[in-house]
Design a protein around this motif. Structure first.
Motif, short mmCIF file in Angstrom:
data_model
loop_
_atom_site.label_atom_id
_atom_site.label_comp_id
_atom_site.label_asym_id
_atom_site.label_seq_id
_atom_site.Cartn_x
_atom_site.Cartn_y
_atom_site.Cartn_z
N PRO A 6 31.29 -119.47 71.13
CA PRO A 6 31.78 -120.04 69.86
C PRO A 6 32.39 -121.43 70.03
N SER A 7 33.07 -121.64 71.17
CA SER A 7 33.68 -122.95 71.41
C SER A 7 32.61 -124.04 71.49
N VAL A 8 31.44 -123.67 72.01
CA VAL A 8 30.35 -124.65 72.13
C VAL A 8 29.81 -125.00 70.75
N VAL A 9 29.66 -123.98 69.90
CA VAL A 9 29.15 -124.22 68.55
C VAL A 9 30.11 -125.14 67.79
N ALA A 10 31.41 -124.88 67.94
CA ALA A 10 32.41 -125.70 67.26
C ALA A 10 32.37 -127.12 67.80
N GLU A 11 32.21 -127.24 69.13
CA GLU A 11 32.17 -128.56 69.73
C GLU A 11 30.95 -129.36 69.27
N GLU A 12 29.81 -128.67 69.17
CA GLU A 12 28.59 -129.33 68.69
C GLU A 12 28.83 -129.96 67.32
N LYS A 13 29.51 -129.21 66.47
CA LYS A 13 29.79 -129.68 65.12
C LYS A 13 30.69 -130.92 65.18
#
Lengths: 260, 323
Positions: A118-125
């Motif tokens: 989830p942290s990666v998805v948030a970071e991508e955004k």
């Protein structure tokens, strides 16, 4: 002083490309580095950004000694650059290219990326938003974000390169001939963009041959010749310096002889 | 259009199609010879996906992938057979061993540029091949070779061809998902960037050497998974399987398929694995026909099979649509 260069020297097997060059760059200013072809401007830029290792001298960025450090470690100290020959990433869209610029803002590891935590998805955004903001600042329309960067017209590629550099969140930006290959109108909008960067809190050091652009926007102009500092001052001071006029136009009769 | 096809979500649809295809093949194909060939396609498919990370993204050509394949095979088979480690765990440890060795050799090898790196990796592959042959206490060398315990999950034996089909299919789907996740992340973009312009990537704060080393380690780890599956599937093998030939075949799979795509790598692996048996009727001229087929593919589709198929289908769609 955000950047100070002290007695920087580079020898290439006996040829002194840069000789005891000292430069001071004030925060939130535009400094232009000019000089005839072969004066050592690009070499100086490469020494400052860590692409080349200096033979002697020091480079201080915000007080920290960055002499001889690699470009990526200098980037993490808050300084990056653009290139005279565009360095676009093959096959990447404009958005992806600028997201690479925001790389150093991200923290995720390869393992988290593998599992798409989830942290990666948030970071991508977050990186995407940063990239869009940088594109906006560089004046690239949002509708270009999905296009392949290397297929854009030349002038836009220059802007994408600048957007990529500002997406990294640095406060010191080095531009290597930002107006090369641009027509008059494009040069003018480029000059405007560089001024906007300064207003936005970015310090700019640029190497440029377009004298209209240089004299129009620079707070400080540094003139190099044969690897050495020739003159330094405001655009007016430099333009009226006899040594500069001589370096560019030659000394009356001698110049005529050289041509003949 | 092409770019949108390259997006993460489009690739997830691709993964869905792969899984549906795997289930269909698994429930429809009964012939055990076909299943054997399909299993090998999937095993080499995993290995070539591993090479894609390295070649298609980081832009490094490795001619030593056979070493990682062999390390994965011997480590996992030894653990499962001689130390009674749970085979699933052994498979993972084998992959990690290959990955760690990949990372370790990356450090000295990455001091070399492009072609020299390729040559050094070739040397590494050959050294590993010789070691596989000579360390007979561990590997069984060329003769008698190695006989592995069957694959099993929590005591549930999955040694036969059909069960191994599901093991390979599951592994392939997981590896494909992981690699898709990876390449559509900050890490993957950094690899793509440095593969295209090292100087620009470096200037943006990407530590080129560290990223290349990680790419080699991940590529080696994935190839190690393939090696482990190979060992558990064949059960009996010798060191000749891990020679220079294998490295070249993996390279051909990736080039023929499409360098920068997981799907291309799978397509290439399938073609290179299946083509020789399709060419059986040429008998003495089999190798010749194989070579000609490869040359033709590379000549008319320089971007690889998968890319050519996408472009062709896009042309077809745009022709149908009245503009």
């Amino acid at each position: 002083m955000i950047l100070s260069v002290e007695a920087l020297t580079k020898n290439f097997a006996g040829l002194v490309a840069v000789n005891a060059l000292s430069i001071q760059v004030r925060r939130n200013s535009i400094t232009a580095l000019i000089g005839p072809n072969g004066a050592g401007k690009t070499t100086a830029l490469n020494l400052i950004t860590g692409v080349l290792r200096p033979t002697a001298g020091r480079v201080l960025l915000k007080g920290a000694d960055i002499t001889g450090r690699s470009p990526h470690s200098i980037a993490s100290n808050g300084m990056t650059r653009t290139y005279q020959n565009l360095q676009m990433f093959e096959g990447m869209t404009v958005l992806e290219t600028v997201m690479v610029g925001a790389h150093r803002v991200g923290r995720s590891t390869w393992l988290a990326a593998l599992l798409r935590a989830p942290s990666v998805v948030a970071e991508e955004k977050d990186l995407r938003n940063r990239a869009m903001a940088a594109l906006d600042r560089a004046g690239v329309p949002a509708s270009y974000s999905g296009r392949v960067a290397a297929e854009l017209p030349y002038g836009w590629q220059r802007r994408v390169e600048i957007a990529r550099a500002i997406a990294s969140g640095v406060d010191m930006l080095l531009l290597d001939e930002p107006a090369a290959g641009l027509n008059n109108q494009e040069s003018e909008t480029m000059a405007q963009l560089i001024c906007e960067l300064r207003e936005g809190g970015t310090t700019v050091l640029l190497v440029e041959h377009d004298m209209n652009l240089v004299m129009g926007i620079s707070d400080q102009v540094i003139v190099m010749n044969f690897g050495q500092l020739l003159s330094q001052g405001t655009p007016d001071q430099v333009q009226n310096d006899p040594a500069v006029v001589e370096a560019y136009l030659g000394k009356g009769a001698e110049a005529a002889d050289a041509v003949a | 259009m092409l770019q949108r096809l390259d997006s993460y979500h489009c690739n997830l649809i691709g993964l869905g199609i792969l899984i549906v295809l795997e289930i269909a093949i698994g429930s429809l194909v009964q012939n055990s010879y076909y299943l054997t060939v399909i299993n090998l396609c999937m095993i080499f498919g995993i290995a070539s996906v591993g090479l894609t990370v390295l070649m298609g993204y980081a832009g490094l050509i490795s001619l030593g992938q056979s070493a990682f394949f062999g390390i994965g095979a011997y480590v996992s088979a030894n653990l499962a057979t001689n130390l009674n480690v749970e085979p699933v765990l052994a498979l993972m440890i084998g992959a990690m061993a290959a990955g760690v060795i990949g990372w370790l050799i990356a450090r000295p090898l990455l001091r070399l540029s492009d072609l020299y790196f390729a040559m050094a990796s070739l040397a590494f592959g050959i050294i590993a091949y010789i070691l596989f042959g000579q360390m007979r206490g561990i590997t069984g060398g060329l003769d008698p070779g190695f006989s592995s315990a069957p694959f099993s999950v929590l005591g549930w034996r999955l040694g036969d061809t059909r069960s191994m089909y599901w093991v390979c299919a599951t592994s392939l789907a997981i590896v494909a998902l992981f690699v898709l996740n990876l390449v559509h992340s900050r890490f993957g973009r950094a690899l793509k960037a440095l593969g295209s312009s090292e100087i620009a990537a470096d200037g943006l704060g990407i530590s080129v050497v560290a990223y290349k080393a990680m790419a080699l380690a991940i590529s080696a780890g994935i190839t190690g998974v393939a090696g482990g599956l190979f060992a558990f599937f064949l059960r009996s093998f010798n060191s000749s399987a891990f020679g220079f030939n294998l490295s070249i075949e993996l390279l051909v799979m990736v080039i023929v398929g499409s360098v920068r795509s997981v799907w291309g790598a799978l397509l290439g692996a399938t073609l290179v694995t299946v083509l020789p048996s399709l060419l059986d009727r040429f008998e003495d001229y089999k190798l010749f026909a194989y070579g000609v087929a490869m040359v033709i593919i590379v000549m008319i589709m320089p971007e690889g099979l998968f890319q050519a198929m996408i472009e062709a289908s896009q042309k077809l769609i745009s022709r149908r649509k009245p503009t």
